[in-house]
Motif scaffolding. Structure first.
Motif, short mmCIF file in Angstrom:
data_model
loop_
_atom_site.label_atom_id
_atom_site.label_comp_id
_atom_site.label_asym_id
_atom_site.label_seq_id
_atom_site.Cartn_x
_atom_site.Cartn_y
_atom_site.Cartn_z
N LEU A 36 0.27 4.71 2.88
CA LEU A 36 0.08 4.35 4.19
C LEU A 36 1.57 4.29 4.89
O LEU A 36 2.03 4.73 5.83
N LYS A 37 2.30 3.71 4.04
CA LYS A 37 3.93 3.34 4.46
C LYS A 37 4.43 4.67 4.57
O LYS A 37 5.24 4.93 5.70
N GLU A 38 4.12 5.72 3.87
CA GLU A 38 4.75 6.90 3.94
C GLU A 38 4.51 7.71 5.33
O GLU A 38 5.30 8.25 5.84
N LYS A 39 3.30 7.60 5.45
CA LYS A 39 2.63 8.12 6.78
C LYS A 39 2.82 7.32 7.89
O LYS A 39 2.32 7.67 9.09
N ASN A 40 3.82 6.29 7.69
CA ASN A 40 4.05 5.40 8.96
C ASN A 40 2.77 4.95 9.84
O ASN A 40 2.78 4.65 10.73
N ILE A 41 1.66 4.52 8.77
CA ILE A 41 0.38 4.03 9.36
C ILE A 41 0.53 2.45 9.15
O ILE A 41 1.08 1.89 8.42
N ASN A 42 0.40 1.64 10.42
CA ASN A 42 0.55 0.22 10.07
C ASN A 42 -0.61 -0.73 10.72
O ASN A 42 -0.72 -1.66 10.91
N LYS A 43 -1.76 0.21 10.51
CA LYS A 43 -3.17 -0.43 11.08
C LYS A 43 -4.25 0.15 10.19
O LYS A 43 -4.53 1.49 10.15
N VAL A 44 -5.19 -0.98 9.49
CA VAL A 44 -6.04 -0.23 8.98
C VAL A 44 -7.44 -1.01 9.60
O VAL A 44 -7.51 -2.13 9.74
N VAL A 45 -8.46 -0.50 9.77
CA VAL A 45 -9.59 -0.78 10.49
C VAL A 45 -10.85 -0.24 9.42
O VAL A 45 -10.77 0.78 8.99
N PHE A 46 -12.04 -0.92 9.44
CA PHE A 46 -13.11 -0.60 8.88
C PHE A 46 -14.09 -0.36 9.51
O PHE A 46 -14.32 -0.86 10.67
N SER A 47 -15.18 0.73 9.29
CA SER A 47 -16.23 0.91 9.90
C SER A 47 -17.49 0.82 8.71
O SER A 47 -17.22 1.39 7.77
N ALA A 48 -18.27 -0.47 8.92
CA ALA A 48 -18.96 -0.93 7.92
C ALA A 48 -20.65 -0.79 8.41
O ALA A 48 -21.21 -1.52 7.66
N ALA A 66 -5.83 -6.22 1.36
CA ALA A 66 -5.34 -7.26 2.19
C ALA A 66 -4.03 -7.80 1.77
O ALA A 66 -3.12 -8.01 2.88
N LYS A 67 -4.18 -8.06 0.75
CA LYS A 67 -2.94 -8.84 0.07
C LYS A 67 -1.73 -8.09 0.14
O LYS A 67 -0.50 -8.54 0.83
N LEU A 68 -1.76 -6.91 -0.54
CA LEU A 68 -0.84 -6.01 -0.46
C LEU A 68 -0.36 -5.57 1.04
O LEU A 68 0.90 -5.27 1.37
N GLY A 69 -1.35 -5.40 1.76
CA GLY A 69 -1.06 -5.15 3.16
C GLY A 69 -0.33 -6.05 3.90
O GLY A 69 0.60 -5.57 4.62
N ASN A 70 -0.43 -7.19 3.79
CA ASN A 70 0.19 -8.35 4.40
C ASN A 70 1.65 -8.42 3.89
O ASN A 70 2.52 -8.49 4.75
N ALA A 71 1.56 -7.94 2.59
CA ALA A 71 3.13 -8.17 2.11
C ALA A 71 3.96 -6.89 2.62
O ALA A 71 5.09 -7.18 2.91
N ALA A 72 3.09 -5.84 3.12
CA ALA A 72 4.01 -4.62 3.51
C ALA A 72 4.11 -4.53 5.08
O ALA A 72 4.13 -3.34 5.57
N ASP A 73 3.48 -5.67 5.59
CA ASP A 73 3.71 -5.71 7.13
C ASP A 73 2.54 -4.81 7.71
O ASP A 73 2.66 -3.84 8.73
N ILE A 74 1.44 -4.39 7.21
CA ILE A 74 0.51 -3.35 7.60
C ILE A 74 -0.63 -4.29 7.94
O ILE A 74 -1.11 -5.24 7.19
N ASP A 75 -1.21 -3.96 9.20
CA ASP A 75 -2.17 -4.69 9.83
C ASP A 75 -3.61 -4.48 9.11
O ASP A 75 -3.99 -3.45 9.46
N ILE A 76 -4.26 -5.20 8.49
CA ILE A 76 -5.36 -4.76 7.89
C ILE A 76 -6.41 -5.77 8.34
O ILE A 76 -6.50 -6.87 8.47
N ASN A 77 -7.22 -5.06 9.23
CA ASN A 77 -8.29 -5.64 10.51
C ASN A 77 -9.44 -6.15 9.55
O ASN A 77 -10.38 -5.32 9.72
N LEU A 78 -9.51 -7.33 8.78
CA LEU A 78 -10.85 -7.60 8.16
C LEU A 78 -11.76 -7.91 9.18
O LEU A 78 -12.88 -7.97 8.84
N LYS A 79 -11.55 -8.26 10.44
CA LYS A 79 -12.69 -8.69 11.35
C LYS A 79 -13.71 -7.44 11.66
O LYS A 79 -14.53 -7.76 12.03
N THR A 80 -13.17 -6.25 11.14
CA THR A 80 -14.15 -5.05 11.20
C THR A 80 -15.14 -5.08 10.26
O THR A 80 -15.95 -3.98 10.14
#
Ligand code: ATP
Ligand code: MG
Lengths: 370, 261
Positions: A36-48, A66-80
């Motif tokens: 994700l970092k490589e592709k410059n993506i900074n947001k992850v959402v889920f469809s469940a 979520a843990k690694l995402g937080n450390a890498a400043d990627i927004d992992i949207n757990l609310k989804t």
């Protein structure tokens, strides 16, 4: 573990579909984040919406994501995620107490040598203090001022006297038997098999009786002392005694040591008798010596100083065995393993110290001409 | 999830005890007890000291057969099952023992990994990750390499809970989970139990005396009585407090206060 991911702009959507039970082949969250970092993506959402049953194997993936995402400043949207899954991961992410790091550093050779030396010195001082404590308690015991329960003493005495008679008789009978056999092979060559009687009598009386007793009692009673007291240490009973101000050496050690010191000479006498009987069994049945003759030679060989030397050895052994058992029990660690270690050490060190003591005493008796 | 949602019908029955008696030889503790534990319940077993709560738990977990009667777990007759299928059932049950019962010669990580290595087909790496997750869930992230002797009593309880959770159990039995914990730790443990109950959907069977936790976490309960050797009260603890069926239950739930209220 299968899931779809669709990327748009700087956001990726992970679609969870179907069941996730016992998935062993989850993609590495670390690679995923790096990707994700490589592709410059900074947001992850889920469809469940179509997520079926799941277990920890899914949770573990999402947790690390979520843990690694937080450390890498990627927004992992757990609310989804479904509500319960979100709560679970949030629970796991919550760190309420960090452990202080355990550092197991290796010391350089010289320092570790020094440390080992210090440990050995400390241990020796500790055992000297222990023996000193016992002697003090013993003085109190003689003045009947020691804090101990009579029943403890009687239980200990019972355990190392008549309960030990069976094994002691059996083993010393066998030792007498073996001694006679081994002696007979040599003595027969000179036609002197009658001296088997003297050999067995002197051998058993002076040392073998006491030594065999020592080894039996170290395995039987010393080990049980270490295990009992060690378990008391694990159950915090020793701490309770200490805080009540009851000296452990009075309460736990003295009943055991005195009863073993009292029991050992009697057991040794029993061992002597059984050993001589064992020797006689061989002499009479196999070597064809008549009972009267055997008894005659045995009686001639019996000497009071041999008998008392044997008893003296046995008293010393009794002290060593009980002291080792109690010492390792009291210094036992706090878990099940350490009780095993304490028991082993108690037996091994009792036997080693018995041999050392025998060496020293033998030299002393030699010099004194006893 | 609110209490009302729990009251919904249609939840399947997880544990069904029919007419069981618990006894040590001639010494009978409980006679002809029947009760049901529903899926996702937090089922409390309460009663005075020595009334046989721990013994009942031993029956439910197969450590001791009931003297009479039968226990069904997830529809399978547990008492009549052969050892193999019993073992299968027990793999879906986690147990938190009173003192944690952690293996003292193993680190926390090894303790939790043990059932995973025995009964799952996960890879080594996956097991390590699962272990870290379970420890993180109970608030012990980073304590993987500690030995049980190096952590406090409350932490041991939580580590025990993490081990009980290792195989994603359907049912989790806890014997006095909050005994010996300070009020804050015991509240945190209660919160954790509720959180796990709601997020994982685990059914809990809990032996406890702690009134505070009985009322906050319990969705269903039974009250055992040593005198009569029977179940003296059944139902949601708060309902039991509002409409106590008898004095024994009332006194227990109010700590003997307000005798004549
Ligand atoms: N192995 C056993 N053999 C005989 N009787 C036992 C045994 N274990 C327990 N008991 C008896 O059964 C009774 C109930 O014990 P149990 O441990 O089940 O009580 P409990 O309700 O869990 O009490 P507590 O709340 O104090 O833990 C006690 O009176 C005890 O003496
Ligand atoms: Mg109990």
């Amino acid at each position: 573990m299968q899931f779809e991911q669709t990327a748009e702009n700087n956001k990726v959507t992970i679609t969870l579909r179907g069941d996730y039970i016992a998935c062993n082949n989850a993609p590495s969250p670390a690679h995923f984040i790096a990707d994700l970092k490589e592709k410059n993506i900074n947001k992850v959402v889920f469809s469940a919406k179509e997520l079926g049953a799941w277990d920890s194997s899914l949770v573990v993936f999402l947790f690390y994501l979520a843990k690694l995402g937080n450390a890498a400043d990627i927004d992992i949207n757990l609310k989804t995620l479904p509500k319960n899954l979100e709560r679970l991961i949030n629970l796991a992410l919550k760190v309420d107490r960090k452990p202080q790091s355990k550092h197991l550093s290796r010391l350089p050779f010289l320092e570790s040598l020094g440390e080992h030396t210090l440990v050995i010195i400390e241990a020796s001082l500790k055992s000297i203090r222990f023996v000193k404590g016992i002697l003090k308690s013993f003085v109190r015991f003689c003045k009947s001022k020691a804090i101990m329960r009579k029943v403890d003493f009687l239980f200990a005495l019972e355990d190392c006297t008549y309960k030990a008679v069976g094994i002691v008789s059996l083993v010393s009978f066998m030792v007498g038997l073996i001694l006679a056999f081994v002696g007979a092979i040599q003595l027969k060559a000179f036609g002197a098999q009658i001296y088997v009687a003297s050999l067995v009598a002197i051998g058993m009386l002076r040392i073998m009786g006491a030594i065999m007793m020592g080894i039996i009692m170290a395995g039987r009673t010393g080990a049980s002392y270490a295990a009992t007291i060690g378990t008391m240490q694990v159950n915090e009973e020793i701490d309770a005694l200490k805080t009540m101000g009851i000296p452990i050496s009075d309460f736990l050690v003295i009943p055991r040591i005195t009863s073993l010191i009292i029991a050992m000479p009697f057991l040794t006498i029993l061992a002597d008798i059984m050993g001589i009987l064992g020797g006689a069994a061989v002499g009479i049945t196999i070597l064809g010596i008549s009972p009267q003759e055997y008894w005659q030679y045995t009686r001639d060989a019996l000497a009071f100083n041999d008998f008392f030397v044997g008893l003296f050895y046995s008293i010393v052994y009794g002290f060593i065995i009980a002291a080792c058992g109690c010492y390792y029990g009291i210094n036992c660690g706090r878990d099940a393993d350490s009780v095993g270690i304490a028991t082993t050490r108690a037996v091994v060190s009792a036997i080693v110290w018995m041999i050392v003591a025998t060496g020293i005493l033998t030299v002393i008796f030699e010099v004194l001409g006893i | 999830m609110t209490k009302d949602e729990h009251e919904q019908s249609g939840k399947s029955i997880k544990i069904k005890a029919t007419d069981i008696s618990v006894a040590y030889g001639d010494f009978v503790l409980l006679e002809n007890a029947s009760f049901e534990v529903k899926e996702r319940d937090i089922f409390i077993i309460m009663g005075g000291s020595g009334c046989g709560k721990s013994s009942l738990l031993r029956c439910l977990t197969g450590l001791m057969p009931p003297a009479t009667g039968s226990i069904e777990i997830s529809g399978v007759d547990f008492t009549a099952a052969d050892p193999l299928s019993r073992n299968k059932i027990m793999q879906k049950c986690g147990i938190l023992y009173q003192g944690g019962a952690l293996f003292s010669s193993m680190t926390l990580a090894e303790n939790i990994a043990l059932p995973l290595e025995q009964y799952s087909h996960y890879s080594k790496k996956m097991i390590a990750e699962l272990v870290s997750l379970k420890l993180a869930l109970v608030g012990l992230a980073g304590f993987e390499d500690f030995y049980p002797s190096e952590i406090s009593g409350g932490m041991k309880k939580r580590a025990g809970l993490a081990r009980a959770l290792a195989l994603d159990p359907d049912i989790l039995y806890c014997d006095e989970p909050s005994a010996g914990l300070d009020p804050i730790s015991s509240k945190l443990l209660d919160d954790l139990i509720m959180e796990l109950n709601q997020s994982l959907g685990t059914t809990f069977v809990i032996v406890t005396h702690e009134l505070a936790s009985i009322f906050t976490i319990g969705t269903n309960s039974i009250f055992l009585d040593a005198e009569t050797k029977r179940i003296m009260g059944k139902g949601n603890p708060q309902d039991l407090l509002k409409n106590p069926p008898n004095d024994a239950v009332f006194n227990f739930l109010t700590r003997g206060k307000d005798e004549n209220a």
